[in-house]
Design a protein around this motif. Structure first.
Motif, PDB file in Angstrom:
ATOM      1  N   TYR A 142      15.780 -26.888 105.208  1.00  0.00           N
ATOM      2  CA  TYR A 142      14.330 -26.912 105.002  1.00  0.00           C
ATOM      3  C   TYR A 142      13.755 -28.295 105.314  1.00  0.00           C
ATOM      4  CZ  TYR A 142       9.893 -25.815 102.671  1.00  0.00           C
ATOM      5  OH  TYR A 142       8.575 -25.603 102.386  1.00  0.00           O
ATOM      6  N   ASN A 143      14.396 -29.266 104.740  1.00  0.00           N
ATOM      7  CA  ASN A 143      13.888 -30.615 104.931  1.00  0.00           C
ATOM      8  C   ASN A 143      14.356 -31.245 106.231  1.00  0.00           C
ATOM      9  OD1 ASN A 143      12.307 -30.969 102.565  1.00  0.00           O
ATOM     10  ND2 ASN A 143      14.188 -31.149 101.359  1.00  0.00           N
ATOM     11  N   ALA A 162       5.463 -25.628 104.693  1.00  0.00           N
ATOM     12  CA  ALA A 162       4.834 -25.784 103.374  1.00  0.00           C
ATOM     13  C   ALA A 162       4.718 -24.427 102.713  1.00  0.00           C
ATOM     14  CB  ALA A 162       3.460 -26.430 103.506  1.00  0.00           C
ATOM     15  N   GLU A 163       4.768 -24.438 101.391  1.00  0.00           N
ATOM     16  CA  GLU A 163       4.530 -23.234 100.599  1.00  0.00           C
ATOM     17  C   GLU A 163       3.293 -23.489  99.755  1.00  0.00           C
ATOM     18  OE1 GLU A 163       8.087 -22.514  98.416  1.00  0.00           O
ATOM     19  OE2 GLU A 163       9.349 -22.343 100.203  1.00  0.00           O
ATOM     20  N   LEU A 212       2.843 -26.035  97.104  1.00  0.00           N
ATOM     21  CA  LEU A 212       3.907 -25.953  96.110  1.00  0.00           C
ATOM     22  C   LEU A 212       5.155 -26.678  96.577  1.00  0.00           C
ATOM     23  CD1 LEU A 212       3.545 -22.140  95.267  1.00  0.00           C
ATOM     24  CD2 LEU A 212       2.511 -24.086  94.068  1.00  0.00           C
ATOM     25  N   ARG A 213       5.330 -26.708  97.894  1.00  0.00           N
ATOM     26  CA  ARG A 213       6.530 -27.333  98.438  1.00  0.00           C
ATOM     27  C   ARG A 213       6.236 -27.748  99.867  1.00  0.00           C
ATOM     28  NH1 ARG A 213      12.455 -24.321  98.865  1.00  0.00           N
ATOM     29  NH2 ARG A 213      13.670 -26.158  99.504  1.00  0.00           N
ATOM     30  N   ASN A 258       8.058 -30.061 103.390  1.00  0.00           N
ATOM     31  CA  ASN A 258       9.267 -30.735 103.869  1.00  0.00           C
ATOM     32  C   ASN A 258       8.910 -32.097 104.456  1.00  0.00           C
ATOM     33  OD1 ASN A 258       8.057 -30.048 106.279  1.00  0.00           O
ATOM     34  ND2 ASN A 258       9.908 -29.213 107.222  1.00  0.00           N
ATOM     35  N   ARG A 284       5.089 -37.081  99.943  1.00  0.00           N
ATOM     36  CA  ARG A 284       5.287 -35.765  99.351  1.00  0.00           C
ATOM     37  C   ARG A 284       4.439 -35.612  98.087  1.00  0.00           C
ATOM     38  NH1 ARG A 284       9.514 -32.608 100.456  1.00  0.00           N
ATOM     39  NH2 ARG A 284      10.643 -34.423 101.241  1.00  0.00           N
ATOM     40  N   LEU A 286       1.579 -32.746  97.405  1.00  0.00           N
ATOM     41  CA  LEU A 286       1.737 -31.754  96.337  1.00  0.00           C
ATOM     42  C   LEU A 286       0.595 -31.779  95.342  1.00  0.00           C
ATOM     43  CD1 LEU A 286       5.582 -31.928  95.670  1.00  0.00           C
ATOM     44  CD2 LEU A 286       4.301 -30.227  96.973  1.00  0.00           C
ATOM     45  N   TYR A 288       3.677 -16.337  97.162  1.00  0.00           N
ATOM     46  CA  TYR A 288       3.243 -17.594  97.773  1.00  0.00           C
ATOM     47  C   TYR A 288       3.193 -17.394  99.295  1.00  0.00           C
ATOM     48  CZ  TYR A 288       8.310 -18.230  98.415  1.00  0.00           C
ATOM     49  OH  TYR A 288       9.642 -18.052  98.735  1.00  0.00           O
TER      50      TYR A 288
END
Length: 730
Positions: A285-286, A293-294, A302-303, A305, A316, A320, A383
């Motif tokens: 993912y990263n 992105a989520e 929410l998340r 990378n 980051r 967020l 999501y």
């Protein structure tokens, strides 16, 4: 037993069956249920009913020996092989007495239609046992054959369905014995039919309680739908399957069951693989080079990378604490938000969107966003996953390409020549204003090959659009040069042009279309036509001039005293002719004004006496032939006036006057009057000179006019009349 019963005897004498049939009225045979016909002992057709004629598709004549053995057009065996009438069952019956019972043949009608028929034939004998003929009762069994074929086809389909079904299928008896299994079932477990069929189904189940439960439910008539179980394969592996089955009961007793076996082993393995992939996904993912992105239903992140942090130049933690709307340029914020709301509501599974974003340092970047949803088992939105790619460089390139394309379009529009383009199939994709003006129409959607309405070859024959130079360039993938064609507009006018079709290719060399420039060559064609006319006219004039010069030379030579005299006179006459040619050339060998011609001829000869010369008359235009002939005459008269006439002294005068007479049948007439006065006394010559003969030839023979030359003591006078064929103005 024959389908034909014996006929009762008549009161007087017992008729044979054949005789009885012949004595029957036609309506009796027509009443018989089926097609019937009778042949005599030689096989000639003597009786038939209407149903027979209908099946044959024809009505054979009975008034002579026309049809033998059968009234059908053609006969064939059931396998399609031709069956000559002489070899058919009726032929055997009349020649050998052989009967035919439920024999099959194929009958063909004159229209080519064929149908299977069932024939029953019996020989007809007289009282002594001699064959008098035979009778044939036949019927169309097409429907019967079609039903047989349908039953056979369905049996084949059922067998094929069972054997070749993609899902495992087996039949188990009420006592649990496997009676039959298809290929998919055997392939699933790896057994042959001998190893599987005939054994108890429990031997192949890995879990005894499970098979016991299955058999118990089926014996009670319960249906199973995707019942999970495990089966042992021949190689020792265990297959995870889902069983769908129902029972066949007879008199309430469990007879057998039909079971579909669906292999779901891969699903179990996939579940294991899924767990592993989630772990790998978390690791990659990263590490991804594109932004991921989520976001929740409100768009809050929410998340994210590392790639997205680097792309947006934000940490980051900072991202967020934001929603994706916060880093979206206001020009795309509303549209992105509306699409995301529809995705959250389930109206969209996913969407793609290009938008602008501004980094903290003020830089504008372009992002391609692909947004998809993750939902729970009930379909509720959990999501959104947003995959983001920086396309700033690509966007700048697209803008440059678009600007370049616009410049090219502007350039093509500005060209004075007709220009258009097509795709690889020949459909027109672009045309400029000059193309519209040249073709006299707006090209319509779907037009192929050329913007013109109609095309013709240079010889006037029609030129189909799919054979025009543009079509050739596309079909043969090559430029076409040196061609010419004619375009017809809807109003009927035509334009000759030269096309320059050139194929276009992409970076890989693949043909993607073509561009064509149509150059209007109307003016060139007109110039070529004018040039040809001028050349033809010049050729004609040169020939006429050479004839005139030849005549001048001949007549001057015959009457010259010596060589010097000849050269002087000939040069003078040729120079006069040359001056006339100069004047005609200035006028492009069109009609020449008489006053200009007279001045051009006379004034150079009378330089010292120009004040004593009068030229007067109405406007009159002379055609080239008349102008040349009149030039010769005026030159002769002027030369004589200078040497011997009025202009040879200092007191003499000369006048040239003309007027136009009324129109005659042949046109208007030009009348000229040459008058000399005040010069030496004139004496008539003792013999006619070359000048007089030359003038008569020019006026009378060449122009069809008249000339009257008088040598009066007071001065020479000359009256000339010339018919004018061209236009004149008075």
């Amino acid at each position: 037993m024959s389908n034909v019963e014996e006929f009762p005897a008549t009161a007087s004498r017992k008729l044979s069956e054949f005789e009885a049939l012949l004595s029957l009225a036609p309506s009796v045979l027509d009443a018989m249920p089926g097609a019937v016909y009778v042949c005599d002992h030689e096989g000639w057709l003597v009786r038939y009913n209407s149903e027979a004629a209908e099946l044959w598709g024809r009505a054979p004549a009975l008034d002579g020996k026309h049809d033998r053995f059968c009234g059908s057009y053609r006969l064939f065996l059931p396998d399609g092989a031709p069956l000559p009438h002489g070899d058919c069952p009726m032929a055997a019956a009349v020649s050998l007495g052989t009967s035919a019972h439920n024999a099959e043949v194929i009958i063909e009608r004159p229209d080519g239609f064929r149908f299977p028929a069932l024939v029953n034939i019996r020989a007809l004998r007289d009282h002594q046992g001699n064959i008098q003929g035979a009778i044939n009762c036949f019927q169309d069994i097409s429907a019967h054959k079609a039903a047989e074929e349908e039953v056979r086809r369905k049996i084949v389909e059922l067998e094929d369905f069972f054997e070749n079904s993609a899902v495992g299928l087996h039949i188990v008896s009420g006592d649990g014995i496997i009676r039959r299994a298809n290929k998919a079932e055997l392939a699933l477990l790896g057994y042959s039919a001998d190893e599987y069929v005939g054994r108890h189904i429990a031997e192949f189940h890995a879990d005894a309680p499970v098979i016991g439960d299955i058999l118990q439910r089926l014996s009670c008539g319960e249906k199973l739908d995707r019942y999970p179980a495990r089966l042992r394969a021949k190689d020792g592996s265990v297959k995870h399957v889902l069983i769908t089955s129902n029972s066949r009961l007879q008199d309430g007793k469990f007879v057998s069951t039909r079971c579909f076996t669906t292999d779901v082993t891969d699903l179990y393995e996939a579940e294991s693989a899924r767990r592993e992939s989630e772990e790998r996904l978390a690791a990659t993912y990263n590490a991804a080079t594109i932004g991921i992105a989520e976001a929740d239903a409100a768009g809050r992140l929410l998340r994210v990378n590392d790639a997205l942090c680097k792309m947006l130049k934000r940490s980051r933690e900072e991202l967020l604490s934001m929603s994706f709307f916060d880093y979206t340029h206001e020009s795309g914020r509303d549209e992105d938000g509306a699409l995301y709301e529809r995705q959250v509501r389930g109206e969209l599974d996913s969407y793609s969107f290009r938008k602008r974003s501004t980094t903290p340092d003020g830089q504008t970047i372009y992002l391609d966003v692909h947004s998809s949803s993750v939902r729970d088992q009930t379909g509720h939105f959990r999501y959104g996953v947003r995959v983001i790619q920086d396309v700033t460089a690509a966007k700048q390139m697209e803008d440059q390409i678009r600007a370049s394309e616009q410049r090219m379009r502007d350039l093509l529009e500005a060209l004075p020549a007709a220009v258009y383009t097509t795709d690889a199939e020949g459909r027109i994709t672009f045309y400029n204003k000059a193309a519209v003006e040249m073709s006299g129409r707006l090209p319509q959607p779907g037009d192929m090959w050329c913007v013109t309405w109609r095309l013709y070859n240079t010889d006037g024959t029609p030129l189909p659009h799919d054979q025009c130079p543009m079509a050739i360039a596309l079909k043969e993938d090559r430029p076409v040069r040196g061609a010419e064609a004619i375009a017809e507009r809807p109003d009927g006018s035509r334009v000759p042009f030269t096309p320059y079709p050139t194929p276009l290719h992409d970076a890989d060399g693949k043909l993607v279309g073509a561009i064509n420039m149509l150059v209007d060559i109307s003016e060139r064609k007109q110039a070529e036509s004018r040039q040809k006319l001028l050349i033809d006219e010049l050729n004609h004039r040169v020939k006429n001039t050479l004839v005139t010069v030849q005549s001048l030379a001949g007549q001057t030579a015959r009457h010259a005293d010596n060589l010097d005299d000849f050269l002087h006179r000939f040069e003078t006459r040729v120079l006069a002719l040359s001056r006339a040619h100069d004047l005609l050339t200035k006028r492009h060998w069109k009609d020449t004004p008489l006053d200009g011609l007279a001045g051009e001829v006379l004034m150079p000869l009378v330089e010292g006496a120009a004040s004593r010369v009068t030229i007067a008359g109405p406007s009159a235009d002379l055609d080239p032939r008349t102008a040349l002939s009149l030039t010769v005459v005026l030159n002769e008269l002027a030369t004589n006036a200078i040497k011997h006439g009025a202009l040879s002294s200092n007191t003499g005068t000369l006048s040239l006057n003309w007027h136009l007479a009324d129109e005659t049948r042949s046109g208007r007439e030009l009348l000229l009057d040459w008058q000399e006065q005040g010069g030496p006394r004139v004496e008539a010559p003792t013999r006619r000179g070359v000048g007089s003969r030359l003038m008569e030839r020019c006026i009378e023979r060449d122009l069809g006019g008249a000339i009257d030359l008088a040598y009066e003591p007071a001065g020479v006078s000359c009256r000339i009349s010339i018919p004018l064929r061209g236009s004149t103005d008075g």
